[in-house]
Motif scaffolding. Structure first.
Motif, mmCIF file in Angstrom:
data_model
loop_
_atom_site.group_PDB
_atom_site.id
_atom_site.type_symbol
_atom_site.label_atom_id
_atom_site.label_comp_id
_atom_site.label_asym_id
_atom_site.label_seq_id
_atom_site.Cartn_x
_atom_site.Cartn_y
_atom_site.Cartn_z
ATOM 1 N N LEU A 282 0.826 -1.211 0.000
ATOM 2 C CA LEU A 282 0.000 0.000 0.000
ATOM 3 C C LEU A 282 0.861 1.262 0.000
ATOM 4 O O LEU A 282 0.553 2.247 -0.692
ATOM 5 C CB LEU A 282 -0.941 -0.010 1.216
ATOM 6 N N ALA A 283 1.937 1.229 0.771
ATOM 7 C CA ALA A 283 2.847 2.396 0.810
ATOM 8 C C ALA A 283 3.489 2.637 -0.544
ATOM 9 O O ALA A 283 3.600 3.795 -1.014
ATOM 10 C CB ALA A 283 3.918 2.158 1.886
ATOM 11 N N CYS A 285 2.294 1.702 -3.488
ATOM 12 C CA CYS A 285 1.271 2.190 -4.422
ATOM 13 C C CYS A 285 0.969 3.668 -4.184
ATOM 14 O O CYS A 285 0.822 4.467 -5.143
ATOM 15 C CB CYS A 285 -0.003 1.363 -4.265
ATOM 16 N N LEU A 286 0.855 4.045 -2.909
ATOM 17 C CA LEU A 286 0.569 5.445 -2.587
ATOM 18 C C LEU A 286 1.705 6.359 -3.038
ATOM 19 O O LEU A 286 1.482 7.448 -3.586
ATOM 20 C CB LEU A 286 0.331 5.577 -1.084
ATOM 21 N N THR A 287 2.952 5.930 -2.826
ATOM 22 C CA THR A 287 4.119 6.711 -3.258
ATOM 23 C C THR A 287 4.131 6.899 -4.765
ATOM 24 O O THR A 287 4.370 8.001 -5.289
ATOM 25 C CB THR A 287 5.405 6.030 -2.798
ATOM 26 N N SER A 288 3.847 5.795 -5.480
ATOM 27 C CA SER A 288 3.821 5.882 -6.949
ATOM 28 C C SER A 288 2.730 6.828 -7.417
ATOM 29 O O SER A 288 2.910 7.619 -8.368
ATOM 30 C CB SER A 288 3.606 4.483 -7.538
ATOM 31 N N LEU A 289 1.593 6.775 -6.733
ATOM 32 C CA LEU A 289 0.483 7.646 -7.120
ATOM 33 C C LEU A 289 0.833 9.117 -6.894
ATOM 34 O O LEU A 289 0.560 9.988 -7.750
ATOM 35 C CB LEU A 289 -0.754 7.268 -6.314
ATOM 36 N N LEU A 290 1.477 9.409 -5.764
ATOM 37 C CA LEU A 290 1.884 10.795 -5.477
ATOM 38 C C LEU A 290 2.913 11.284 -6.493
ATOM 39 O O LEU A 290 2.854 12.444 -6.967
ATOM 40 C CB LEU A 290 2.433 10.890 -4.051
#
Length: 323
Positions: A282-283, A285-290
């Motif tokens: 999840l971390a 994925c969130l980093t990639s999204l940001l």
């Protein structure tokens, strides 16, 4: 006068004692003569009461003595002869003679053991004989049981094994013959619906792997000679394996649902472990999204600057053309 009083007391004691083979076959007079010289070693005094209590303990309340006396009809005479052979010689030996209580204890216990050994060899009371001697009541008790026992239901899963015992509530003679019969599918005690399966002395019937064709009533009939002693019935109810598997799956599915149709995990520990393993993913994925958002914003900002610069150049070119 003293003798009459002693006799009355002793008779009262004998009547108060619980009945047993001793009371059935040894009369009061012989018991009085037997206990006349009973001496308590500790006090060196003659005590007849203690002797009768000893008889009560060794014979009257001795379950082994009572069980040995449970013989078949007509053998009570031999019981009396066996006990008389042990007690009457002691009566003659102890009459009007003083003996310590330890001597009485040893001799009476030996007499009881000898009686048990000899009486146990006599024929027992069986269902075919219809009666068994009872040393507690000094008479024969009926041992007639119903010929047909109630049907006992046994539920079993398909492809599993089953063992049926032809158990009976009374002693059986040694010359028995056991016949197992089967009535397919139905629960019944109607004799004309049964077909013979096995004949012999084996009271056990086993099926290693049960199928649907084994569902029905099994009858075990025990014979002694030509006489039928008892019939035992078992109704076997077979649950198909497919149905059983479907039922188990449905129960598992029902248990796995919360109100509202939501699933829940089998345990809280598993849920926590599962969530912990998802955190790094999840971390990431969130980093990639940001990063993707920042890059998109950067491209948009750059594009905006480029368009603004191109507009300014065009405007300057227009201004130079006017002069």
């Amino acid at each position: 006068m003293y003798t009459s009083t002693l006799r009355l007391v002793c008779v009262s004691l004998l009547l108060c004692l619980s009945q047993s083979c001793y009371q059935c076959f040894v009369n009061v007079e012989d018991s009085l003569r037997l206990c006349w010289g009973h001496v308590l070693t500790e006090y060196n005094v003659r005590n007849v009461d203690a002797c009768f209590e000893k008889l009560d303990r060794i014979f009257n309340n001795n379950e082994t003595v009572i069980e040995a006396g449970r013989v078949g009809k007509g053998y009570d005479i031999q019981l009396k002869e066996i006990l008389g052979a042990e007690i009457l010689p002691l009566v003659e030996e102890f009459d009007q003679k003083l003996n310590n209580d330890t001597v009485y204890e040893q001799r009476l216990q030996t007499a009881a053991d000898n009686f048990i050994s000899a009486a146990s060899k006599l024929p027992r009371g069986f269902q075919s004989a219809g009666a068994v001697y009872n040393c507690v009541t000094c008479q024969y008790d009926s041992c007639e049981f119903p010929l047909d026992c109630p049907v006992e239901e046994i539920k079993v899963m398909e492809n599993s094994g089953i063992r049926m015992w032809c158990d009976v509530p009374f002693a059986l003679p040694t010359d028995i013959e056991v016949i197992w019969r089967f009535a397919e599918e139905v629960e019944t005690q109607q004799l004309d619906q049964f077909k013979e399966v096995t004949v012999g002395a084996d009271r056990l019937y086993s099926i290693p792997s049960v199928t649907l064709q084994h569902q029905g009533t099994y009858q075990c009939e025990v014979y002694s000679g030509q006489l039928s002693l008892i019939r035992v019935y078992y109704y076997i109810s077979v649950t198909p394996q497919v149905v059983a598997g479907h039922t188990e799956l449905q129960e598992t599915f029902d248990l796995s649902l919360l109100p509202g149709g939501q699933f829940f995990s089998a345990s809280g520990d598993f849920l926590r472990s599962f969530l912990a393993s998802l955190l790094p993913l999840l971390a990431a994925c969130l980093t990639s999204l940001l990063l993707l958002v920042f890059l998109s914003l950067g491209v948009l900002h750059w594009s905006s600057i480029q368009e603004q610069s191109h507009a300014e150049e065009t405007h300057q070119a227009d201004d130079l053309g006017l002069f």
